[in-house]
Design a protein around this motif. Structure first.
Motif, mmCIF file in Angstrom:
data_model
loop_
_atom_site.group_PDB
_atom_site.id
_atom_site.type_symbol
_atom_site.label_atom_id
_atom_site.label_comp_id
_atom_site.label_asym_id
_atom_site.label_seq_id
_atom_site.Cartn_x
_atom_site.Cartn_y
_atom_site.Cartn_z
ATOM 1 N N LYS A 20 -1.799 16.974 -12.009
ATOM 2 C CA LYS A 20 -2.282 15.459 -11.863
ATOM 3 C C LYS A 20 -2.259 15.018 -10.422
ATOM 4 O O LYS A 20 -1.330 15.252 -9.675
ATOM 5 N N LEU A 21 -3.264 14.202 -10.159
ATOM 6 C CA LEU A 21 -3.348 13.524 -8.778
ATOM 7 C C LEU A 21 -2.477 12.564 -8.972
ATOM 8 O O LEU A 21 -2.619 11.339 -9.863
ATOM 9 N N VAL A 22 -1.245 12.183 -8.097
ATOM 10 C CA VAL A 22 -0.250 11.136 -8.165
ATOM 11 C C VAL A 22 -0.346 10.313 -6.946
ATOM 12 O O VAL A 22 -0.121 9.322 -7.055
ATOM 13 N N SER A 23 -1.198 10.689 -5.948
ATOM 14 C CA SER A 23 -1.154 9.779 -4.596
ATOM 15 C C SER A 23 -2.495 10.327 -3.730
ATOM 16 O O SER A 23 -2.716 11.734 -4.040
ATOM 17 N N ARG A 24 -3.105 9.485 -3.092
ATOM 18 C CA ARG A 24 -4.246 9.919 -2.278
ATOM 19 C C ARG A 24 -4.381 8.644 -1.076
ATOM 20 O O ARG A 24 -3.786 7.363 -1.446
ATOM 21 N N THR A 25 -4.937 8.918 -0.293
ATOM 22 C CA THR A 25 -5.054 7.974 0.766
ATOM 23 C C THR A 25 -6.395 7.041 0.660
ATOM 24 O O THR A 25 -7.310 7.391 -0.125
ATOM 25 N N GLU A 43 -9.486 20.737 -1.124
ATOM 26 C CA GLU A 43 -8.450 22.075 -1.166
ATOM 27 C C GLU A 43 -7.568 22.050 -2.389
ATOM 28 O O GLU A 43 -7.365 23.135 -2.711
ATOM 29 N N ALA A 44 -7.118 20.972 -2.725
ATOM 30 C CA ALA A 44 -6.101 20.998 -3.831
ATOM 31 C C ALA A 44 -6.760 21.024 -5.226
ATOM 32 O O ALA A 44 -6.132 21.557 -6.155
ATOM 33 N N CYS A 45 -7.929 20.440 -5.280
ATOM 34 C CA CYS A 45 -8.421 20.226 -6.672
ATOM 35 C C CYS A 45 -8.874 21.487 -7.200
ATOM 36 O O CYS A 45 -8.503 21.905 -8.520
ATOM 37 N N ILE A 46 -9.437 22.471 -6.384
ATOM 38 C CA ILE A 46 -9.982 23.546 -7.140
ATOM 39 C C ILE A 46 -8.902 24.760 -7.440
ATOM 40 O O ILE A 46 -9.132 25.771 -7.804
ATOM 41 N N LEU A 47 -7.542 24.464 -7.179
ATOM 42 C CA LEU A 47 -6.508 25.250 -7.094
ATOM 43 C C LEU A 47 -6.099 25.082 -8.758
ATOM 44 O O LEU A 47 -5.189 25.864 -9.201
ATOM 45 N N LYS A 59 -1.941 5.413 -23.253
ATOM 46 C CA LYS A 59 -1.027 4.872 -24.355
ATOM 47 C C LYS A 59 -0.085 5.546 -24.710
ATOM 48 O O LYS A 59 1.131 4.871 -25.115
ATOM 49 N N ASN A 60 -0.035 6.961 -24.592
ATOM 50 C CA ASN A 60 0.934 7.517 -25.507
ATOM 51 C C ASN A 60 1.414 8.627 -24.680
ATOM 52 O O ASN A 60 2.356 9.422 -25.219
ATOM 53 N N LYS A 61 1.295 8.549 -23.249
ATOM 54 C CA LYS A 61 1.923 9.464 -22.429
ATOM 55 C C LYS A 61 2.507 8.619 -21.310
ATOM 56 O O LYS A 61 2.052 7.654 -20.920
ATOM 57 N N ILE A 62 3.561 9.336 -20.825
ATOM 58 C CA ILE A 62 4.336 8.668 -19.443
ATOM 59 C C ILE A 62 3.406 9.193 -18.247
ATOM 60 O O ILE A 62 3.200 10.321 -18.294
ATOM 61 N N SER A 63 2.891 8.193 -17.537
ATOM 62 C CA SER A 63 2.098 8.516 -16.254
ATOM 63 C C SER A 63 2.698 7.962 -15.230
ATOM 64 O O SER A 63 2.802 6.704 -15.067
ATOM 65 N N LYS A 64 3.326 8.696 -14.246
ATOM 66 C CA LYS A 64 3.925 7.923 -13.004
ATOM 67 C C LYS A 64 3.111 8.446 -11.763
ATOM 68 O O LYS A 64 3.370 9.749 -11.431
ATOM 69 N N GLY A 65 2.560 7.412 -11.125
ATOM 70 C CA GLY A 65 2.087 7.901 -9.916
ATOM 71 C C GLY A 65 2.919 7.833 -8.679
ATOM 72 O O GLY A 65 4.200 7.342 -8.744
ATOM 73 N N GLY A 66 2.492 8.544 -7.537
ATOM 74 C CA GLY A 66 3.324 8.350 -6.394
ATOM 75 C C GLY A 66 4.046 10.013 -6.165
ATOM 76 O O GLY A 66 4.456 10.554 -7.259
ATOM 77 N N ARG A 67 4.285 10.275 -4.817
ATOM 78 C CA ARG A 67 5.061 11.372 -4.725
ATOM 79 C C ARG A 67 6.112 11.230 -5.087
ATOM 80 O O ARG A 67 7.045 10.307 -4.861
ATOM 81 N N LYS A 68 6.809 12.534 -5.655
ATOM 82 C CA LYS A 68 8.162 12.498 -6.088
ATOM 83 C C LYS A 68 9.324 13.291 -5.339
ATOM 84 O O LYS A 68 8.772 14.180 -4.529
ATOM 85 N N ARG A 106 -6.596 12.610 2.019
ATOM 86 C CA ARG A 106 -5.587 13.300 1.663
ATOM 87 C C ARG A 106 -5.075 12.902 0.391
ATOM 88 O O ARG A 106 -4.981 11.960 -0.131
ATOM 89 N N SER A 107 -4.529 14.114 -0.383
ATOM 90 C CA SER A 107 -4.034 14.090 -1.526
ATOM 91 C C SER A 107 -2.673 14.649 -2.065
ATOM 92 O O SER A 107 -2.378 15.456 -1.362
ATOM 93 N N VAL A 108 -2.318 14.010 -3.344
ATOM 94 C CA VAL A 108 -1.067 14.774 -3.472
ATOM 95 C C VAL A 108 -0.966 15.057 -5.066
ATOM 96 O O VAL A 108 -1.280 14.195 -5.718
ATOM 97 N N PHE A 109 -1.029 16.302 -5.398
ATOM 98 C CA PHE A 109 -0.985 16.958 -6.874
ATOM 99 C C PHE A 109 0.350 17.245 -7.338
ATOM 100 O O PHE A 109 1.057 17.739 -6.515
ATOM 101 N N GLU A 110 0.720 16.901 -8.532
ATOM 102 C CA GLU A 110 1.950 17.626 -8.972
ATOM 103 C C GLU A 110 1.778 18.319 -10.350
ATOM 104 O O GLU A 110 1.008 17.926 -11.235
ATOM 105 N N ALA A 111 2.269 19.319 -10.402
ATOM 106 C CA ALA A 111 2.454 19.901 -11.816
ATOM 107 C C ALA A 111 3.813 19.630 -12.621
ATOM 108 O O ALA A 111 4.863 19.977 -11.636
ATOM 109 N N PHE A 112 3.612 19.570 -13.650
ATOM 110 C CA PHE A 112 4.928 19.364 -14.662
ATOM 111 C C PHE A 112 4.570 19.309 -15.878
ATOM 112 O O PHE A 112 3.322 19.496 -16.502
ATOM 113 N N ALA A 113 5.389 19.311 -16.911
ATOM 114 C CA ALA A 113 5.460 19.461 -18.098
ATOM 115 C C ALA A 113 6.216 18.213 -18.872
ATOM 116 O O ALA A 113 7.030 17.993 -18.639
#
Length: 442
Positions: free
Chosen positions: A327-332, A125-129, A346-355, A36-43
């Motif tokens: 981005k994948l932000v959480s998975r089991t 299921e989520a990856c190929i979208l 190093k030059n980007k903010i990356s925050k894991g976890g469901r938001k 089970r995975s959680v992907f997130e779209a953001f800018a």
């Protein structure tokens, strides 16, 4: 037949990148594909100098996810070109998205790191979208954001989308839809009208006038066919003579005249004076000719009643993509427990976890901050508006987000969100986002 059912939606499965299917193949081999995975779209950022963005494309995307299927012909293509192995082909033959989708309501404004779309399902299921999802959101949000700036600059005067000839045919249809979400009143694109129930408008081009032996003959034919309330294009030859001829033929019932070249401010002023002198005080003036938000703002003092916008709109007015990522932000893990994951950058903010996401408002209902939280949503303190809505549950669409109903709902959401933001959003000068994004954690 409902408008939402009027279009036989095409399959969307190959609107994707090769590596998504090879990644799926390797994940099936490792056994991790069904985690089970959680992907997130953001800018991560807004286009340079922009103060806000507008979410668009969600309704189209949801329809596409429902139709994300692999036909025998598509599977044969993958097999014949050795894209994936037999095990992966068997998986794809039975592919159906069965997860949940959450996100910002279409028409909502967004800021850097707003979790615009959240997809919860298996990794497979989520990856190929990914590519399909980003291509829709990036294009449509760029158009809606540009449209919003233009309608803001128009200060209530209607804007007409007329850029179909300046982009690819499917992009033209989706651009018309996004423009209406961003505040445009109508479109020239008939397919967008058919699919989404949008108001379509249009009368004649210069070629119609040139076809006839005289401008008078052309105007007579158009008025006889369409009625005196039509819009006559008056700058094929001499504008003043054309206006006088138009009024002579249609009288004070003449609907509008259109100006498509020259100094639009000066011409609009002189045409308005002439129309008024001739007794046509209710005849409107429509202007076109490579307009963008800056040209519309410059025309604010001119007696213009409506704007027709083409090239600049369908290309995002200098920002043709919203630069969103997925981005994948959480998975089991092996114990079935969710763990946060994020790329070390190093030059980007990356925050894991469901938001979770909230719009923090002041006592007057004006937005102060974009709150992006990780973990469980805190108790509402009365000044926070929850931003995430659920669009799909267990693979099934939740009604109200697609078709004509979805476009109307998105337009209303855009208007309400714009009214909530501070007045700085009306400035076309380059600047920082209208409100800051603040991260919270449990």
């Amino acid at each position: 037949m409902s408008r939402s059912a009027a279009w036989d939606h095409p399959r969307t499965s190959l609107y994707t990148d090769h590596y998504e299917l090879t990644m799926l193949q390797a994940a099936l081999h490792s056994g991790a594909a069904h985690r089970r995975s959680v992907f997130e779209a953001f800018a991560r950022r807004l286009p340079d100098g922009r103060r806000y963005g507008v979410v668009a494309g969600t309704g189209r995307l949801l329809e596409g996810i429902v139709n994300f299927r692999f036909s025998d012909e598509e599977l044969a293509f993958l097999k014949d070109n050795a894209v994936v192995n037999a095990e992966t082909l068997d998986y794809l033959a039975d592919y159906r998205f069965s997860g949940d989708v959450w996100g910002y309501a279409e028409g909502e404004v967004y800021f850097p790191y707003s979790p615009i779309l959240i997809v919860e399902s298996t990794f497979a299921e989520a990856c190929i979208l990914e590519t399909y999802l980003l291509s829709v959101l990036n294009h449509d949000s760029a158009i809606a954001s540009a449209a919003s700036r233009m309608t803001s600059a128009a200060h209530g005067r209607p804007c007409i989308e007329m850029g179909s000839r300046r982009t690819q045919e499917e992009s033209a249809t989706s651009a018309a839809r996004a423009a209406v979400i961003g505040g445009f009143a109508s479109t020239s694109n008939l397919e967008a009208g058919r699919r989404y129930g949008l108001k379509t408008v249009g009368t004649a081009a210069h070629s119609f006038t040139l076809l006839h032996d005289s401008e008078r003959d052309a105007f007579e034919a158009q008025i006889a066919s369409m009625g005196p309330g039509t819009t006559l294009l008056v700058d094929t030859y001499d504008v003043e003579n054309a206006v006088r001829t138009a009024v002579e033929l249609a009288g004070d019932k003449l609907g509008a005249v259109r100006l498509d070249s020259g100094d639009l401010v000066a011409q609009a002023q002189s045409v308005r004076e002439l129309l008024d002198d001739l007794g046509n005080i209710n005849t409107r003036i429509v202007v076109t000719s490579d307009l963008d938000e800056y040209a519309i703002a410059a025309l604010q003092s001119a007696p213009v009643d409506a704007y027709g916008v083409g090239t600049s709109l369908v290309t995002g007015s200098g920002a043709p993509t919203a630069s969103m990522v997925y981005k994948l932000v959480s998975r089991t893990n092996d114990d079935g427990e969710y763990v946060s994951v994020a790329k070390a950058a190093k030059n980007k903010i990356s925050k894991g976890g469901r938001k979770y996401a909230l719009r923090r408002l002041d006592d007057h209902g004006k937005a102060m901050q974009e709150i992006v939280g990780i973990g469980h949503r805190p108790q509402d303190d009365g000044n926070d508006r929850a931003l995430l809505q659920q669009f799909m549950k267990n693979g099934e669409l939740i009604p109200g987000w697609t078709g004509h109903e979805g476009v109307v709902r998105a337009g209303k959401r855009h208007d309400d969100s714009m009214a909530e933001l501070p007045s700085v959003i009306n400035r076309l000068q380059r600047g920082e986002p209208a409100i800051p994004t603040v991260f919270e954690e449990d």
